[in-house]
Design an enzyme around this catalytic site. Structure first.
Site, mmCIF file in Angstrom:
data_model
loop_
_atom_site.group_PDB
_atom_site.id
_atom_site.type_symbol
_atom_site.label_atom_id
_atom_site.label_comp_id
_atom_site.label_asym_id
_atom_site.label_seq_id
_atom_site.Cartn_x
_atom_site.Cartn_y
_atom_site.Cartn_z
ATOM 1 N N GLU A 168 0.814 -1.232 0.000
ATOM 2 C CA GLU A 168 0.000 0.000 0.000
ATOM 3 C C GLU A 168 0.841 1.274 0.000
ATOM 4 O OE1 GLU A 168 -3.042 -0.311 3.029
ATOM 5 O OE2 GLU A 168 -3.896 -2.082 2.091
ATOM 6 N N TYR A 233 -11.168 -3.821 1.361
ATOM 7 C CA TYR A 233 -11.921 -3.844 2.626
ATOM 8 C C TYR A 233 -13.162 -3.002 2.362
ATOM 9 C CZ TYR A 233 -7.535 -5.364 4.843
ATOM 10 O OH TYR A 233 -6.391 -6.051 5.198
ATOM 11 N N GLU A 282 -4.767 -8.864 0.196
ATOM 12 C CA GLU A 282 -5.468 -8.597 1.473
ATOM 13 C C GLU A 282 -6.920 -8.379 1.109
ATOM 14 O OE1 GLU A 282 -4.169 -5.546 4.273
ATOM 15 O OE2 GLU A 282 -2.096 -5.946 3.687
#
Ligand code: AHR
Length: 499
Positions: A168, A233, A282
């Site tokens: 990230e 997410y 992720e």
């Protein structure tokens, strides 16, 4: 609704690594989670046996480690050798003992018979440190780092095939963040050095579904890359821990493939769609809670204590299970371009498995992994749906969404030709009937159904609100030979049809 599968029409073979996991040095994931020397439930190497057993049941194919944001200030040499000196973790602002490092991670992967996937420090670290890590892990004996590994008791190389440059790094808050213009050349130089140490490694790099970022990355470093990493997410809880309710989560299943579509498009535009796979390395419905990491004053421990809120078992419900199943179905439908995915994380925080002193809790989404890894096939077959009911649901921002009520993915086992079809009914209250054609008659059919006592059902010590059961009572044959499957509300079902 109707669904027709064509078992003869195999679309792609999925990579088992789409069922991968992630572990970060964050709160109780490693220490006091999977690694807890001294705990009566730990084995001789300090690993919790109950956690290992649960991970074996979901056949973990790959684990990404050590971060996450943590890695952007992590120096791997602190975590090897006989003398481990604690260091201050500038990403999460806690003290890191360094007791768990590369050799412990490899030992964990060997115990689980899974691939290690190491994410390197592209924040405060650079190409030299990354390539030295490859040397430590993969060179038989050439160089001081390889020899250090031998001195540390590992005469055989660790043979780590999967690596990535950074985590990230596009985010301002990430330590050592970079601009799009900086990132491409940085990855190119890191990749060059890492692959000069071991040309056999497969390499990914931190990316995001953003045209500018990826264009710079692919243009500068595309020829060195085998993978491109993206993260997802949907229920963002970094600062405020107010998990979205069932329907708000389901609303977000509307656009699960958005980022895959965008990245696929760019790979195609650069002519790299056959060379580079997406590693969704992720993903989790729920973002982690770690408030005020930038500005909590020295001495204030509340911002660390707040991380315990990630482990309120009552907040992991059938919403997590249903959402996760839809995500895995999306990966199956995109298995030609997505080759790896890592649920974030495996243990504690927002993980599939919660540990406490006397045992573990398997949260509802754990069972989705159990059903998919044990039952779903390796070949994705054609599946056509009609008359699929559409739901109305508002997400947590009040935006109206219209997700389809049922998500179906069909697979076949290449070994014996048996079929496995996943069917997710997202509706909180209503059952739905699916008339499924294309399953050859004479097959032995069985339905595993993960349901809960309600959409908000959860599991906790002494409480089992959600678990899978065999529910052949939900199956019947229609007059036209189609199989009628009654999907319970808020459920994830896998139908298997064996010879
Ligand atoms: O919120 C946890 C963090 O989420 C991980 O460290 C990072 O990689 C991701 O954004």
């Amino acid at each position: 609704m109707k669904a027709k599968i064509d078992p003869e029409r195999v679309l792609f073979t999925r990579n088992p690594m789409i069922y991968g996991q992630f572990l970060e040095h964050f709160h109780r994931q490693i220490y006091g989670g999977i690694y807890d020397p001294g705990n009566p439930l730990a084995d001789e190497d300090g690993f919790r046996e109950d956690v290992l057993e649960a991970l074996r049941r979901i056949r973990v194919p790959v684990i990404r480690w050590p971060g996450g944001c943590y890695v952007s200030a992590y120096h791997w040499q602190n975590g090897v050798g006989k003398r481990r000196v604690p260091s201050y973790d500038k990403a999460w602002r806690t003290e890191e003992s360094n007791a768990f490092g590369t050799d412990e991670f490899i030992r964990l992967c060997r115990k689980l018979e899974c691939e290690p996937y190491i994410c390197t420090n592209a924040g405060s670290g650079g190409p030299e440190e990354m390539s030295d890590w490859v040397e430590y892990c993969n060179l038989p004996k050439e160089g001081r780092h390889a020899r250090a590994r031998i001195e540390n008791g590992f005469t055989e190389p660790h043979r780590v095939k999967y690596w990535s440059v950074g985590n990230e790094n596009y985010l301002d808050g990430e330590i050592g963040s970079k601009t799009a213009e900086e990132w491409g050349p940085f990855v190119r130089e890191a990749a060059k050095m890492m692959k000069r140490v071991d040309p056999g490694i497969q390499l990914s790099a931190a990316a995001v579904a953003d045209t500018d970022w990826n264009a710079h990355l692919l243009k500068n470093a595309g020829r060195w890359m085998d993978w491109i990493s993206i993260h997802g997410y949907w229920d963002e809880l970094w600062q405020e821990n107010r998990p979205a309710g069932y329907e708000q989560c389901i609303a977000r299943t509307d656009d699960l493939d958005r980022d895959v579509r965008r990245v696929r498009g760019l790979l195609t535009a650069f002519g790299l769609e056959k060379k580079i796979r997406i590693a969704y390395d992720e993903w989790n419905l729920r973002g982690w809670h770690h408030p005020r990491v930038d500005d909590a004053p020295l001495g204030d421990r509340d911002f660390i204590a707040a991380r315990d809120l990630n482990d309120d078992n009552a907040t992991y419900t059938m919403a997590d299970a249903v959402f996760s199943a839809c995500f895995l179905n999306m990966l199956l439908r995109n298995a030609d371009v997505v080759g790896m995915a890592n649920f974030a994380p495996a243990v504690n925080t927002r993980g599939l498995i919660f540990t406490y002193d006397r045992g573990i809790v398997l949260r509802p989404a754990y069972y989705v992994f159990e059903m998919y890894t044990q039952l779903m096939g390796d070949e994705v077959t054609d599946c056509f749906t009609r008359e699929t009911p559409v739901m109305k649901a508002a997400d947590r921002f009040g935006r109206e969404r219209a997700p389809e009520q049922v998500d179906i993915a069909a697979t076949r086992h290449s070994g014996d030709g048996s079929l496995a079809v996943s069917m997710v009914n997202k509706h909180p209250r209503d059952a739905v009937e699916v008339f499924l054609s294309g399953i050859p008659s004479g097959r032995n059919t069985e339905l595993r159904a993960l349901t809960g006592t309600g959409p908000d059902a959860f599991n906790a010590p002494g409480i089992t609100g959600a678990r899978p059961e065999t529910r052949n009572d939900l199956l019947s044959r229609g007059e036209d030979g189609a199989l009628r499957v009654s999907l319970p509300p808020h459920s994830v079902c896998v139908l298997t049809a064996r010879e």
